[in-house]
Structure formats: C-alpha cells, structure tokens
Design a protein around this motif. Structure first.
Motif, PDB file in Angstrom:
ATOM      1  N   ASP A  65     -50.470 -66.482  10.417  1.00  0.00           N
ATOM      2  CA  ASP A  65     -51.754 -67.119  10.606  1.00  0.00           C
ATOM      3  C   ASP A  65     -52.717 -66.399   9.668  1.00  0.00           C
ATOM      4  O   ASP A  65     -52.452 -65.292   9.217  1.00  0.00           O
ATOM      5  CB  ASP A  65     -52.218 -67.069  12.069  1.00  0.00           C
ATOM      6  CG  ASP A  65     -52.201 -65.650  12.604  1.00  0.00           C
ATOM      7  OD1 ASP A  65     -51.692 -64.776  11.880  1.00  0.00           O
ATOM      8  OD2 ASP A  65     -52.691 -65.420  13.706  1.00  0.00           O
ATOM      9  N   ARG A  66     -53.821 -67.058   9.368  1.00  0.00           N
ATOM     10  CA  ARG A  66     -54.610 -66.570   8.234  1.00  0.00           C
ATOM     11  C   ARG A  66     -55.618 -65.505   8.664  1.00  0.00           C
ATOM     12  O   ARG A  66     -56.805 -65.754   8.745  1.00  0.00           O
ATOM     13  CB  ARG A  66     -55.292 -67.740   7.547  1.00  0.00           C
ATOM     14  CG  ARG A  66     -54.265 -68.782   7.169  1.00  0.00           C
ATOM     15  CD  ARG A  66     -54.711 -69.592   6.009  1.00  0.00           C
ATOM     16  NE  ARG A  66     -53.526 -70.144   5.349  1.00  0.00           N
ATOM     17  CZ  ARG A  66     -53.578 -70.835   4.234  1.00  0.00           C
ATOM     18  NH1 ARG A  66     -54.710 -71.051   3.658  1.00  0.00           N
ATOM     19  NH2 ARG A  66     -52.484 -71.289   3.708  1.00  0.00           N
ATOM     20  N   ARG A  67     -55.120 -64.323   8.881  1.00  0.00           N
ATOM     21  CA  ARG A  67     -56.023 -63.230   9.185  1.00  0.00           C
ATOM     22  C   ARG A  67     -56.336 -62.464   7.910  1.00  0.00           C
ATOM     23  O   ARG A  67     -55.482 -62.320   7.042  1.00  0.00           O
ATOM     24  CB  ARG A  67     -55.408 -62.295  10.219  1.00  0.00           C
ATOM     25  CG  ARG A  67     -55.748 -62.700  11.633  1.00  0.00           C
ATOM     26  CD  ARG A  67     -54.934 -61.901  12.596  1.00  0.00           C
ATOM     27  NE  ARG A  67     -53.510 -62.089  12.339  1.00  0.00           N
ATOM     28  CZ  ARG A  67     -52.584 -61.297  12.840  1.00  0.00           C
ATOM     29  NH1 ARG A  67     -52.917 -60.276  13.584  1.00  0.00           N
ATOM     30  NH2 ARG A  67     -51.309 -61.532  12.584  1.00  0.00           N
ATOM     31  N   ALA A  68     -57.538 -61.949   7.814  1.00  0.00           N
ATOM     32  CA  ALA A  68     -58.004 -61.401   6.548  1.00  0.00           C
ATOM     33  C   ALA A  68     -57.234 -60.140   6.146  1.00  0.00           C
ATOM     34  O   ALA A  68     -57.000 -59.912   4.975  1.00  0.00           O
ATOM     35  CB  ALA A  68     -59.489 -61.100   6.627  1.00  0.00           C
ATOM     36  N   ASP A  69     -56.839 -59.323   7.131  1.00  0.00           N
ATOM     37  CA  ASP A  69     -56.222 -58.064   6.725  1.00  0.00           C
ATOM     38  C   ASP A  69     -54.704 -58.172   6.608  1.00  0.00           C
ATOM     39  O   ASP A  69     -54.017 -57.188   6.497  1.00  0.00           O
ATOM     40  CB  ASP A  69     -56.607 -56.951   7.714  1.00  0.00           C
ATOM     41  CG  ASP A  69     -56.141 -57.269   9.117  1.00  0.00           C
ATOM     42  OD1 ASP A  69     -55.846 -58.455   9.368  1.00  0.00           O
ATOM     43  OD2 ASP A  69     -56.073 -56.351   9.946  1.00  0.00           O
ATOM     44  N   ASP A  70     -54.203 -59.400   6.673  1.00  0.00           N
ATOM     45  CA  ASP A  70     -52.781 -59.609   6.490  1.00  0.00           C
ATOM     46  C   ASP A  70     -52.340 -59.158   5.115  1.00  0.00           C
ATOM     47  O   ASP A  70     -53.053 -59.331   4.141  1.00  0.00           O
ATOM     48  CB  ASP A  70     -52.475 -61.111   6.583  1.00  0.00           C
ATOM     49  CG  ASP A  70     -51.892 -61.458   7.918  1.00  0.00           C
ATOM     50  OD1 ASP A  70     -51.799 -60.536   8.745  1.00  0.00           O
ATOM     51  OD2 ASP A  70     -51.571 -62.626   8.128  1.00  0.00           O
ATOM     52  N   VAL A  71     -51.135 -58.610   5.067  1.00  0.00           N
ATOM     53  CA  VAL A  71     -50.534 -58.339   3.773  1.00  0.00           C
ATOM     54  C   VAL A  71     -49.682 -59.557   3.423  1.00  0.00           C
ATOM     55  O   VAL A  71     -48.770 -59.908   4.152  1.00  0.00           O
ATOM     56  CB  VAL A  71     -49.675 -57.063   3.836  1.00  0.00           C
ATOM     57  CG1 VAL A  71     -48.963 -56.854   2.524  1.00  0.00           C
ATOM     58  CG2 VAL A  71     -50.549 -55.880   4.169  1.00  0.00           C
ATOM     59  N   VAL A  72     -50.044 -60.252   2.381  1.00  0.00           N
ATOM     60  CA  VAL A  72     -49.270 -61.434   1.988  1.00  0.00           C
ATOM     61  C   VAL A  72     -47.926 -60.990   1.446  1.00  0.00           C
ATOM     62  O   VAL A  72     -46.889 -61.564   1.732  1.00  0.00           O
ATOM     63  CB  VAL A  72     -50.023 -62.250   0.919  1.00  0.00           C
ATOM     64  CG1 VAL A  72     -49.170 -63.412   0.459  1.00  0.00           C
ATOM     65  CG2 VAL A  72     -51.329 -62.734   1.458  1.00  0.00           C
ATOM     66  N   LEU A  73     -47.980 -59.917   0.670  1.00  0.00           N
ATOM     67  CA  LEU A  73     -46.780 -59.513  -0.021  1.00  0.00           C
ATOM     68  C   LEU A  73     -46.772 -57.990  -0.138  1.00  0.00           C
ATOM     69  O   LEU A  73     -47.791 -57.387  -0.478  1.00  0.00           O
ATOM     70  CB  LEU A  73     -46.783 -60.132  -1.418  1.00  0.00           C
ATOM     71  CG  LEU A  73     -45.471 -60.141  -2.146  1.00  0.00           C
ATOM     72  CD1 LEU A  73     -44.807 -61.486  -1.929  1.00  0.00           C
ATOM     73  CD2 LEU A  73     -45.705 -59.930  -3.607  1.00  0.00           C
ATOM     74  N   ALA A  74     -45.644 -57.393   0.196  1.00  0.00           N
ATOM     75  CA  ALA A  74     -45.515 -55.943   0.037  1.00  0.00           C
ATOM     76  C   ALA A  74     -44.382 -55.675  -0.937  1.00  0.00           C
ATOM     77  O   ALA A  74     -43.267 -56.142  -0.749  1.00  0.00           O
ATOM     78  CB  ALA A  74     -45.238 -55.287   1.388  1.00  0.00           C
ATOM     79  N   VAL A  75     -44.709 -54.973  -2.008  1.00  0.00           N
ATOM     80  CA  VAL A  75     -43.702 -54.620  -3.007  1.00  0.00           C
ATOM     81  C   VAL A  75     -43.327 -53.171  -2.757  1.00  0.00           C
ATOM     82  O   VAL A  75     -44.194 -52.304  -2.703  1.00  0.00           O
ATOM     83  CB  VAL A  75     -44.281 -54.799  -4.435  1.00  0.00           C
ATOM     84  CG1 VAL A  75     -43.273 -54.375  -5.476  1.00  0.00           C
ATOM     85  CG2 VAL A  75     -44.695 -56.238  -4.655  1.00  0.00           C
TER      86      VAL A  75
END
Lengths: 440, 450
Positions: free
Chosen positions: B12-22
C-alpha cells in the motif's frame, strides 16, 4: 580578451580578423521544398580569439563550421549566397619564425597580400593582408589550406579516424600533404635537386608513390635516404602526439584507433588538427562524446595550445555552461540564423534575445526548483521555405505583429553586443532580472 | 494466487516504504579465451553495491562511462540477473530492517527465513503472479529512443502494448487509455496512428515515458533519459518527469553522467566508481560537502552556469583502470590527488607505472605474484631490474606509493616488491544518511584536494 588595437604589424591595415563570414546561405533540397539550413549568417573570427557558436540540433551551426573547408555536400546542397574570407598567416619576417615582439612571440603574422605586398590595394580591400575566398576556391588550393592553415576537430573521434590505418599512418598524411619540403630536407634533398633520387623521394614525401617507387626506394642506394625521410616523418608524428600530452607517443604510433580510449582518440584528432600549426581551428563539439573529467583535460589542452600559438578557434557546441568558460565571444544560432552575438560576459549577464534567455533558463542548476525549469514552449520550426518573419515566432513570449511580417536584422545594442530582435528592450525588462542578479 | 495476495497486501502506498532494496549486488561478466572458451577472469562491472529507493523519491546514480551505472540499472529493473547479492522489491521499512539482520546472520534459522523472504521479494527468485506484479511495477526508459521504440509499430501499439499484455484494456477502452496517457505526457489523440520516425527526439522520449506509465508503476528506471536531447527539450522532459512523480508518487532511479541534471532532479545521490559506491547521501549535502575525492573531482570538472567567472575546470588525471583487475584497497587511489600509503598500493600500480614509461616496460618479462601486494618482476637484464629498483626509491613515483612499499630487493634479473597489505575500503558514515568510501576525512586534507 586580446587587445586588438595595438598589435604591431607591418601591413597597411592589420586585419583584426582571421576569417569573416558574410551572408552565408546554404539550402538543401528536400521532397517538401527547399530547406533553408543556414540563412544569411554573418560573423567574424578575430585573431587569436575563441568564438563560440551555440545552438540546438539543426540550427545550422555545424553546416556553418563545415563550409569553411568546403566539407558540405554540394550538390545536393546549394550555396545560395555569401562569402567566407580568410586571412592566412605566414612566418614572421622579423624573426624567421623563432618568435619576437613584432609577432607576439608566436613566430607568425598575417600574410601580406600577394598583389600589393602589404601596401593595400583593391584586391585585399585596402587591408594589405592576403585574402582568400574559401567558398569558391578550386579543389587543389583548398586542399592546401585544409589541415594546414585551417584544421577541424570532429565530434566523434571513433568515426573521424580511419579504423584500418594505424595512428601513425593517419597522422603521417598531414605531414606528407603539407610538409613535403621539410621531409625532403631531412633526407638531404634540397629544393634544386633533380635526378632520380630526388624525384622518387619527392613522390614518396607527397603521397604520390606507387609500388615501383617503393621497390626502387627499397634498394640499397636509395634505402638510406628513404629511411632518413621516414624517420623524420615518424619523429614529426611523435612530436605532434607529444604536444597533446600523450605519455608514450612512440607506442601509440603503431596502435589502431579501436585500441585507444575515447579521450585518447580525441587527443589523436587534436594532434592531427594542430600538427601544422593552423591559423584557425574549427572544433565541432570536440568533447560531447567524452566524460566530464576527460572533457576538462581536452579543453585545457586546446586552451594551452591556443595560448602558445595564437591560434583562433571557432568552438561549436550546444553546451552553454561550457561555452561560457572557454570563449571570448559567443554567437547564438537559431533555425539557421545568428540571433545574438557578442562578448561572452555581455551575453551571459544580459541575454537580450528571448531565445538566448530561454536557453539559459532551461539549463538545470542547483538554484532552480524542481519542476520550475523554464522550457521554451513548442518545437524548432521546419526550415522548409520559411516565411519572411522572425524565426522565433510562435515560441516567443513577447511576440508582436511586426515579428510575423518582417525579419529582424542583427543590430548593435551596446559595445560588442548585437541582437536580432525588434523588442529586445521590452523583453529584457520583463524576464531577465533573475539571471542578472545571479551573475553579478 | 496466494503469492499474489501476499504481495499486494503489503504494497500500500505509504511514504516511508522502501520500493526497492539493493543489497550487495554484483554483476561479473566472464572473460573467455582460447579454443575451449575457458573462463580466464571476470569483468567486475558491478561489485557489491547496496542502496534503497523509497516511495516517491528520486535516486541519482552518477559516474564516468564504464563505472557500471547502466549495468546496475539493468539489474534493478530485472533486465539482467545479478551474479551475486540481490535486489528486493516491495518491502516495508520494518521488513528491510529484518532483511538486513537476516543477511548479516549466518544461522540456519535465519537462512531459512531469508530464503522464504527471497521467494516473495527478491526479483530474480520471483515466480508467477509475484513476478508479474514486479514487472508491471518497475518500468524503464532508455537513453536512445530511436532504438527503444519499434520502428514498425504505431504509437497506439507501442503505448497500448503493456495494457494488452496485462489484459487491462482492449478495443475502444484501450484507445481511450492510450489517449489519456499521451495527454499526460503532452501529446494528443492525433499522434495515435503515427510511427516513431515521424516524431522529434523529445517527442519520442515522451512516448517512451507514456509506455512506462501505462501500468501505473511504482518505480521507473531512467537510463540517461535526456542525454540525447537539447537543453530546451531536456527542460520540458525534466519538468514532465517531476510533475508525474508529484501526481503519482513515482520513484525514479535516475542513471546519468550529467551532474547538473542530477543536482536538479535527485533527492539522493549515489556516486559509482569502477563498480562500487564511492559516496551516497542527500543530493544537496553531497554537492555542498563532498566527502570522496572522486565526487569532488567530478564536481570540479563540471562547468556550471552559476559558477564564478574565474573558476577553472579541474581535470582528473589518468584513466579508469581495467575493471577485470580493479585496484586493491580504494579503487580510486590510482588517480587520487590525496592518496595515502594506506589506500591500497599494489604490484599492479608498479606495472601500470611501467607501461606509461618508455624503455623499462620492454625489458619486463613476467610478474610472479604471491598475492596482489607481493610479487617478483622478472626483467631481461639485471641493469633494467636495478634501474627499476632505484626508480622505486626515487621521487619519480608518488610519495604515498613509496611509503606503502615495504620491501624492494633485487636478485639477479628480478625485483621483488612487497607493499603494505590493506583491506578493501568500506563505506563509512559521514553524516545522517551520508556515506563515503574513503579513508581520509577531507576537512584535514582539503588543501591537497584542489
């Protein structure tokens, strides 16, 4: 800026310019009509200066640059109008090329007009300097100027270097074309010498040798002299490469272009262009294909060589921040016309054509807020049979009725600053201030 | 279907979400040689890179050509699989923290939990619905819009294709969706039935962006999206990208070599050099107080319209070393103006130095390495060996390299050189969220830097 006024010279009226373009107009036929690629472009390149020619893709800046050396595809292109005059330099008479006060210790001075020997006549317009009309010069004479008096650096060194020749072979051509006498001199053949040896070596030193020449030259009586000549050639090539700060020129000579990095290839191009001490260097986006770190190095190099040899440079680029750094004067081109020309500091402090201002605001900087870049609305107009109006019409924020019916001419607005716009004053007041504050 | 629900419930679109972790991503390309094409080495294009992309932010990835930034971009978007490490998609902040603990923990229980997590989030381990979910949420815009748009397809086919593949729309609905996408990028209905060659460079890049937007992704990887465009068109595209990000909460990975574009667009900046991260941090912080000499060199070499007129451009000496044999210690030490004896001087530095000096290199016959820091250089003559040994003790080589030399002995035609052994330089924290992989603190050595 160089001081043009008190530069000493033995000529009646020393020309402050090395080359001037007058009303250059180049058309290209297309299916839909005549494309006016360059439309009455006029500017001059002063002695020893760097003139920047900036503009976006398709504005005619490269066509202008290439016209100096007759490198345009004509036909199909049509040279409708205009002249490009060039005042070549010659070895300074006072010091025989070693450098003295009279020639600013460069060893070279504007050449005297052959018909009046510097006194001033009709042929040289009273200036006393040799005047060459580049656009209509026959092929054999332009060949003598290309690479010798006027040299060019191209954008893509990967394409401009021949992949089938070694670096040494390509650079040798410059010397074989333009430095035949010196090479023969190294082999111990003077200008008066006749006879078989002189003839054969003469052909070798001017790239006219055939397989029989090569066979004869490889035989013992001539081999020694041939080797002397080739050694001199190799040394000349190595010296030219060393000028561009290539660390180990003798190793590079035998490499092929694909074995070198982009920055190295561009150095080879510069070495080739500067090999014969040209009076004018046309640099067509020489650093666009390079990384910023390499770019800074190449520019340093051009600047340094220019300082030592007083070469004038026409620097063609689309990068405004770069041009601001390295040019003395700037000409801004749009849709085949020069819209603004002047001293670099004047143009960047007080950009007076709406297009120049638009370009400057479009460059992202640390200060501009995201999403607030001032993009110029619309797209570049098609140059097929354009109407007699200002070319910026339709994209200009200050457009008036007059702009649609008449083409503005370049007009001087202050010392060393000309603009082709009817309304530059009003426009200047409207949206220029932000830039002024920043740079002053 | 289970996996699908599993994933979508978390995104869900929370601001502190990490979309992608490398995490520690490596991409090594094998070098093959000989009749049997045996692997003789690896080009380490990307060699251990970690960073996060959070929802709605722009991460700028900069470096010289050949530093691995485009390869990393391709790994992130799933176009090529990393040879080591992983790219994790759709994790919450807590899950990323858990992931980092698991990666650090070597126990069997942790490994099992990690494997489970990887099946759901690591992009090269995803399957079925979860994979489709990732693919539609991560799109890419390429540099060359000539090559990335099919010249034989109409705009409606190009932009509508993702919608058709994911069965989002068809028929009239599809046309309407495509029109609305085109309108979002500043094109219109009248462009639907045209071919790519009928558009200008800027317009083609808009079509690429419209195609990337079609499935409403979370992340767009932009690989040099404006470097083929003129400044006025670049300004239009950058403004467009910003507006789309603001309206849709998109995250961008902005791969570019243009520092002024990155300074303008990116919230955070990652500087890469030879496959590794040299510096990362908040864009303004990095530009104001660059901690790595390489970042400083990049900034110094770039002309900017706002500079003082007297400022000169600083060039960076030397060239990028061979990524198949990256330098030890700090990879930048071969070109660094402020290198110390601890920066990883090694045998290859002697060989590199020999290559650039005339005469001596021809006499070199071979190098017998014990390790990267200890080797015997065999020469054809003892004189050449003595010559090298005496040069290594003279001022001809950098002072830092000289101090790092622990032993130079000549025996016959061979010179044994031994350097101080140093570990690889790791990223260290320089401020909140600001990391740099450099041994020295620039405040102590600013005089030598510029």
């Amino acid at each position: 800026m160089l001081d043009m006024t008190n530069r000493p010279s033995g000529l009646a009226n020393s020309p402050a310019t090395i080359a001037s373009v007058r009303d250059l107009t180049v058309h290209f036929p297309s299916k839909r009509g005549m494309v006016h690629a360059v439309d009455r472009v006029s500017f001059e390149i002063r002695d020893g200066e760097t003139l920047g020619l900036v503009g976006e893709t398709g504005c005619g800046k490269s066509v202008t640059g290439r016209s100096f050396l007759q490198l345009l595809p004509i036909p199909p292109g049509i040279l409708a109008q205009g002249t490009v005059t060039f005042h070549p330099h010659a070895r300074c008479g006072a010091c025989a090329g070693t450098g003295c006060d009279a020639c600013n210790s460069t060893g070279r001075r504007p050449a005297a007009c052959p018909s009046c020997t510097g006194a001033g006549c009709a042929q040289c317009n009273g200036s006393g300097a040799e005047t060459v009309e580049l656009l209509r010069l026959p092929e054999d004479r332009i060949r003598r100027i290309r690479g010798d008096r006027i040299a060019m650096i191209f954008q893509d060194p990967g394409k401009a270097l021949n992949p089938t020749l070694t670096i040494g072979d390509q650079l040798s051509e410059v010397f074989l074309q333009h430095r035949t006498e010196e090479l023969l001199d190294a082999a111990g053949i003077g200008p008066e010498d006749r006879g078989l040896a002189a003839r054969l070596l003469g052909r070798l030193a001017s790239q006219r040798n055939g397989s029989i020449d090569n066979l004869l030259l490889s035989l013992p009586p001539l081999r020694g002299k041939r080797n002397l000549l080739l050694d001199a050639l190799r040394n000349n090539v190595a010296a030219a490469l060393a000028e561009t700060q290539i660390a180990n020129p003798y190793q590079i000579i035998d490499r092929y272009p694909h074995e070198l990095s982009g920055g190295m290839r561009q150095r080879v191009m510069i070495a080739q262009a500067l090999a014969c001490n040209p009076d004018l260097l046309i640099a067509d986006e020489p650093t666009t294909a390079l990384d910023v770190t390499v770019q800074a190095r190449i520019l340093e190099l051009i600047k340094d060589l220019q300082k030592r040899r007083q070469t004038s440079v026409l620097y063609i680029s689309h990068d405004l921040s770069l041009v601001r750094r390295i040019c003395d004067r700037v000409a801004v081109m749009y849709a085949g016309r020069v819209v603004e020309i002047g001293r670099t500091d004047r143009i960047f402090r007080n950009p007076s054509h709406p297009y120049t201002r638009g370009l400057l605001h479009a460059v992202p900087t640390a200060a501009t807020k995201r999403g607030q870049l001032m993009a110029i609305k619309g797209t570049v107009p098609e140059l097929v049979d354009p109407p007699p109006s200002c070319r910026f019409v339709g994209r200009c924020p200050h457009e008036k009725a007059l702009c649609r019916s008449k083409n503005p001419e370049l007009a001087q607005i202050s010392d060393e600053h000309s603009v082709s716009c009817f309304i530059h004053d009003a426009a200047g007041a409207a949206d220029a201030p932000s830039f002024d504050e920043k740079t002053q | 279907m289970n996996a699908m629900n599993d994933v979508s419930s978390k995104v869900d679109r929370r601001a502190d979400d990490v979309v992608l972790a490398v995490r520690n991503v490596k991409k090594h390309y094998p070098i093959r040689e000989g009749v049997f094409q045996s692997v003789v080495g690896h080009v380490k294009a990307v060699d251990g890179v970690s960073f996060d992309i959070r929802r709605g932010e722009t991460v700028g990835l900069v470096g010289e050509s050949g530093c691995g930034k485009s390869t990393l971009g391709r790994c992130v978007s799933g176009l090529s699989d990393p040879t080591g490490g992983g790219v994790y998609f759709g994790l919450s902040k807590a899950e990323v923290a858990r992931l980092d603990t698991l990666l650090a923990d070597g126990s069997a229980a942790a490994q099992a939990e990690l494997a489970q997590m990887e099946r759901r989030h690591r992009i090269d381990r995803l399957e079925g619905a979860a994979q489709r979910h990732f693919r539609r949420n991560c799109q890419m815009v390429f540099q060359d819009s000539f090559a990335s748009l099919n010249p034989r397809q109409l705009v409606i086919d190009i932009v509508g294709r993702p919608l058709r593949v994911y069965r989002e729309a068809s028929g009239d609905a599809l046309t309407e969706r495509v029109v609305s996408l085109l309108e979002q990028v500043g094109l219109g209905r009248h462009h639907l039935y045209r071919f790519p060659h009928q558009f200008s460079g800027g317009q083609r890049q808009r079509i690429s962006i419209a195609r990337a937007l079609a499935l409403d992704p979370d992340l767009i990887v932009l690989d040099e999206p404006t470097s083929a465009l003129d400044v006025s068109v670049q300004a239009q595209i950058l403004n467009l990208l910003y507006e789309l990000q603001r309206d849709r909460g998109l995250a961008y990975l902005f791969v570019t070599h243009d520092l002024s574009v990155v300074h303008h667009m990116a919230d955070r900046l990652v500087t890469m050099y030879l496959g590794r991260v040299a510096e990362s941090g908040d864009t303004n912080t990095v530009f104001e107080t660059p901690q790595h000499p390489y970042t400083r060199a990049l900034i110094a070499a770039k002309p900017d319209l706002n500079d003082d007129e007297g400022r000169t451009m600083q060039a960076l000496e030397g060239r990028v070393p061979d990524p198949a044999r990256p330098p030890q210690g700090c990879r930048f030490h071969t070109r660094c103006a402020v290198a110390t004896p601890m920066c990883g001087w090694e045998v290859d530095d002697v060989v590199r130095w020999l290559e650039s000096s005339k005469g001596v290199f021809d006499a070199l016959e071979g190098v017998d390495r014990t390790n990267a820091f200890d080797a015997a250089l065999r020469f054809s003559s003892e004189a050449a060996a003595r010559n090298l040994a005496s040069t290594l003790r003279s001022d001809a080589i950098p002072a830092a390299m000289q101090q790092a030399l622990e032993d130079v002995t000549v025996s016959g035609g061979a010179v044994r050189v031994r350097f101080r052994e140093v570990p690889e330089v790791e990223l260290t924290e320089r401020g909140p969220g600001h990391h740099a992989a450099c041994l020295i603190n620039p405040s102590h050595s600013s005089s030598g830097a510029n």
